[in-house]
Enzyme design. Structure first.
Site: not given
Ligand code: GLP
Length: 241
Positions: A65, A134, A136, A141
């Site tokens: 992303d 959440n 995702h 989302e």
């Molecule tokens: C982000 C990214 C995801 C990631 C997730 C968890 O917003 N878009 O690809 O896996 O949320 O991130 P983190 O490891 O910083 O908690």
């Protein structure tokens, strides 16, 4: 689904080892998540690469992303993250690095181009994924269709709040939109390595792995994939134990 639960200090080692074991060749197509969780795994891979223990310079890298509206040169962009934390330390040339073009004048078209690009390179061999607090997956989302493909999405308030730590704590600076691979797109990866660390992920991880497969918990779609490895620390596994 294979699961390895480790003490937090062993997380990066365990994840890097699992990843290297899953790679099919010296020139794999590696799908990469950004975010905080995989950072230390990429750092571990960088160390092993510097020591000459691994050579991923022939890999292709495909990001999950990208924020909409940040310049590719913006240090907050995932383009910058992928270059500085993954491609450069592993010696992967920029021609083999693919991130959705979040600074495109037409992000919807850029999303379609990216979906096609993944197909054109023959798909992802191993996808590193994280999970949002959440539930995702990438930037899919809650409410995302299970058959979704790469597209422009609105980020939830919770995600913008969670990611404000990368923007100096300023929620208002976190972009409101992103281009994300869809749940169906991610599901086409041949193998998936799901990384979860920290107590903040415990509820989401349990809902994703134990609850019903439903758009309300996008990461639950992983239950339908035949080749998933979960690496979790004890805190993230807390609601599963
Ligand atoms: C982000 C990214 C995801 C990631 C997730 C968890 O917003 N878009 O690809 O896996 O949320 O991130 P983190 O490891 O910083 O908690």
């Amino acid at each position: 689904m294979r699961v390895t639960v480790v003490d937090d200090e062993m997380f990066a080692t365990a994840a890097a080892t699992a990843l290297l074991e899953a790679l099919p060749s010296a020139a794999p197509t590696l799908g990469v998540a950004t975010g905080e969780t995989p950072m230390r795994v990429y750092a571990e891979l960088g160390c092993r690469s510097r020591r000459g223990e691994v050579d991923l310079s022939g890999a292709r890298v495909i990001a999950l992303d990208e924020y909409v509206g940040l310049d590719a040169g913006d240090p907050h962009s995932y383009t910058a993250y992928v270059r500085t934390r993954i491609a450069d330390p592993l010696g992967i040339p920029s021609a083999n690095v693919h991130v959705p073009q979040g600074d495109s004048a037409d992000p919807a078209a850029a999303a379609e181009v990216f979906e096609q690009r993944i197909a054109d390179v023959g798909g992802v061999d191993v996808q590193i994924a994280g999970i949002g607090s959440n539930g995702h997956l990438a930037f899919n989302e809650p409410g995302s269709a299970l058959d979704s493909t790469t597209r422009v999405v609105e980020l939830s308030q919770q995600t913008r709040h969670d990611n404000a730590r990368f923007f100096g704590g300023r929620v208002e600076e976190v972009p409101r939109q992103a281009i994300t691979q869809g749940l169906a797109t991610i599901g086409r990866a041949r193998s998936i390595l799901l990384l979860a660390a920290g107590r903040a992920k415990a509820d989401a991880l349990a809902a994703a792995l134990r609850g019903p497969v439903a758009p309300g918990v996008p990461a639950s779609v992983l239950q339908r994939h035949g080749d998933v490895t979960v690496i979790a620390d004890r805190a993230a596994w807390g609601r599963m134990a």
